[in-house]
Write a protein that holds these residues in place. Structure first.
Motif, short mmCIF file in Angstrom:
data_model
loop_
_atom_site.label_atom_id
_atom_site.label_comp_id
_atom_site.label_asym_id
_atom_site.label_seq_id
_atom_site.Cartn_x
_atom_site.Cartn_y
_atom_site.Cartn_z
N GLY A 298 0.84 -1.19 0.00
CA GLY A 298 0.00 0.00 0.00
C GLY A 298 0.88 1.24 0.00
O GLY A 298 2.11 1.15 0.08
N SER A 299 0.23 2.41 -0.06
CA SER A 299 1.02 3.65 -0.16
C SER A 299 1.66 4.02 1.18
O SER A 299 2.72 4.64 1.20
CB SER A 299 0.11 4.78 -0.65
OG SER A 299 -1.06 4.82 0.14
N THR A 300 1.05 3.62 2.28
CA THR A 300 1.53 4.08 3.59
C THR A 300 2.96 3.66 3.92
O THR A 300 3.74 4.50 4.37
CB THR A 300 0.56 3.60 4.70
OG1 THR A 300 -0.77 4.03 4.34
CG2 THR A 300 0.94 4.16 6.05
N PRO A 301 3.36 2.38 3.74
CA PRO A 301 4.71 2.00 4.20
C PRO A 301 5.85 2.36 3.25
O PRO A 301 7.01 2.12 3.59
CB PRO A 301 4.60 0.47 4.36
CG PRO A 301 3.52 0.06 3.43
CD PRO A 301 2.59 1.22 3.28
N GLY B 38 -0.75 -1.24 7.82
CA GLY B 38 -1.48 -0.04 7.45
C GLY B 38 -2.91 -0.24 7.92
O GLY B 38 -3.24 -1.26 8.54
N ILE B 39 -3.76 0.72 7.62
CA ILE B 39 -5.18 0.57 8.00
C ILE B 39 -6.03 1.16 6.87
O ILE B 39 -5.66 2.18 6.28
CB ILE B 39 -5.46 1.27 9.36
CG1 ILE B 39 -6.91 1.04 9.81
CG2 ILE B 39 -5.13 2.75 9.31
CD1 ILE B 39 -7.19 1.49 11.25
N GLY B 40 -7.13 0.51 6.55
CA GLY B 40 -8.04 1.04 5.54
C GLY B 40 -8.93 2.13 6.15
O GLY B 40 -9.10 2.19 7.37
N LYS C 236 -7.70 8.78 7.16
CA LYS C 236 -7.57 7.67 8.10
C LYS C 236 -7.99 8.06 9.53
O LYS C 236 -7.95 7.23 10.44
CB LYS C 236 -6.12 7.16 8.13
CG LYS C 236 -5.59 6.68 6.79
CD LYS C 236 -6.28 5.42 6.33
CE LYS C 236 -5.91 4.99 4.92
NZ LYS C 236 -4.58 4.49 4.75
N HIS D 61 -10.07 -1.64 8.01
CA HIS D 61 -9.59 -2.98 7.68
C HIS D 61 -8.07 -3.09 7.87
O HIS D 61 -7.34 -2.10 7.83
CB HIS D 61 -10.03 -3.42 6.27
CG HIS D 61 -9.30 -2.79 5.13
ND1 HIS D 61 -9.86 -2.63 3.89
CD2 HIS D 61 -8.05 -2.27 5.02
CE1 HIS D 61 -9.00 -2.07 3.08
NE2 HIS D 61 -7.88 -1.83 3.74
P1 PGA Z 1 -2.88 2.54 1.93
O1 PGA Z 1 -3.72 1.23 2.22
O2 PGA Z 1 -1.58 2.38 2.68
O3 PGA Z 1 -2.66 2.53 0.44
O4 PGA Z 1 -3.68 3.69 2.42
C1 PGA Z 1 -3.81 0.79 3.53
C2 PGA Z 1 -4.81 -0.33 3.62
O5 PGA Z 1 -5.85 -0.26 2.92
O6 PGA Z 1 -4.60 -1.28 4.39
#
Ligand code: PGA
Length: 248
Positions: free
Chosen positions: A39-42, A134-136, A204, A140
């Motif tokens: 995902g984009s976060t890490p 990460g977290i949605g 988030k 999620h």
């Molecule tokens: P994101 O996704 O890092 O691209 O925001 C995180 C996730 O959906 O778990």
């Protein structure tokens, strides 16, 4: 038990803080079993780890990694596969042995067996020492969407319509988005020794606040982390903006 909160200024500071914790863990235990996320976060955290490898000699030669999830029937050469993501964003820039990097095999002919074997591999490695998450926006974790049981182990999941739509931006068309994925379950994730969850941006904020301060409910999968004995959320100011109780 409660979630430790670290509030930092912005995405870059969040990334550096997470990378420092991971680097310290590798220096303390060179054969660290490290859980990784896509995902984009890490991405910023991985860039900082690469810098530490190149400039400070951070040594990945004995590190073992497990990724949270992978799309089903997307080959590792596909730019949206999570294996490809990990190779491009971290693995090929550090001295990790590629045979020590485990991403669930979405091409397997026997997916149930692959799920079982993935759990076995984690066990045989001695369990995951440190898991990056990460977290949605809906709370999620990995592909554990709202409503998923907290007991689930690594499994085949059907992507929700919402997730298919959200992820369509990475593909040429919505038809190309895989409908299924392999994902560690919350049961697997709750067994890791230490968790670092990263969140950045106002999108988030609600998920972070509900996870930390709301009731523990399968409607917000990350809320179960309140029961984990060693869990830290590193939030930038925007992601922390809906917390009632703030700490640094
Ligand atoms: P994101 O996704 O890092 O691209 O925001 C995180 C996730 O959906 O778990």
């Amino acid at each position: 038990m409660s979630i430790n909160i670290s509030i930092v200024k912005d995405y870059d500071e969040m990334s550096r803080r997470a990378a420092r914790i991971i680097a310290d863990a590798i220096r303390n235990k060179p054969n660290l079993v490290l859980g990784l996320a896509t995902g984009s976060t890490p991405v910023g955290c991985y860039q900082e780890l690469i810098r530490m490898h190149k400039e400070e000699g951070l040594d990945f030669s004995r590190v073992i990694t497990f990724n949270l999830d992978e799309y089903i029937r997307l080959p590792p050469t596909h730019p949206q596969s999570y294996r490809y993501f990990m190779d491009e964003n971290l693995f090929r820039h550090v001295n990790i042995k590629i045979e020590n990097t485990y991403v669930p095999d979405g091409l397997s002919a026997d997916l149930q067996r692959t799920c079982k074997e993935f759990e076995e591999l984690i066990k045989r490695a001695g369990g995951i020492d440190l898991q990056l998450l990460g977290i949605g926006a809906n709370g999620h974790i990995a592909f554990n969407e709202p409503g998923s049981s907290f007991d689930f182990r690594t499994m085949v999941v059907n992507l929700s319509e919402r997730t298919i739509k959200d992820n369509a931006r990475f593909f040429k068309s919505i038809e190309e988005v895989p409908r299924q994925a392999l994902s560690m379950g919350m049961g697997t994730i709750m067994e890791v020794r230490k968790i670092i969850l990263l969140a950045s941006g106002v999108g988030k904020a609600e998920a972070a606040a509900k996870s930390v301060e709301g009731p523990i409910t399968t409607d917000v999968p990350a809320s179960i982390l309140q029961r984990h004995p060693n869990c830290i959320f590193i939030l930038d100011e925007e992601a922390a903006s809906k917390l009632v109780r703030k700490a640094r």
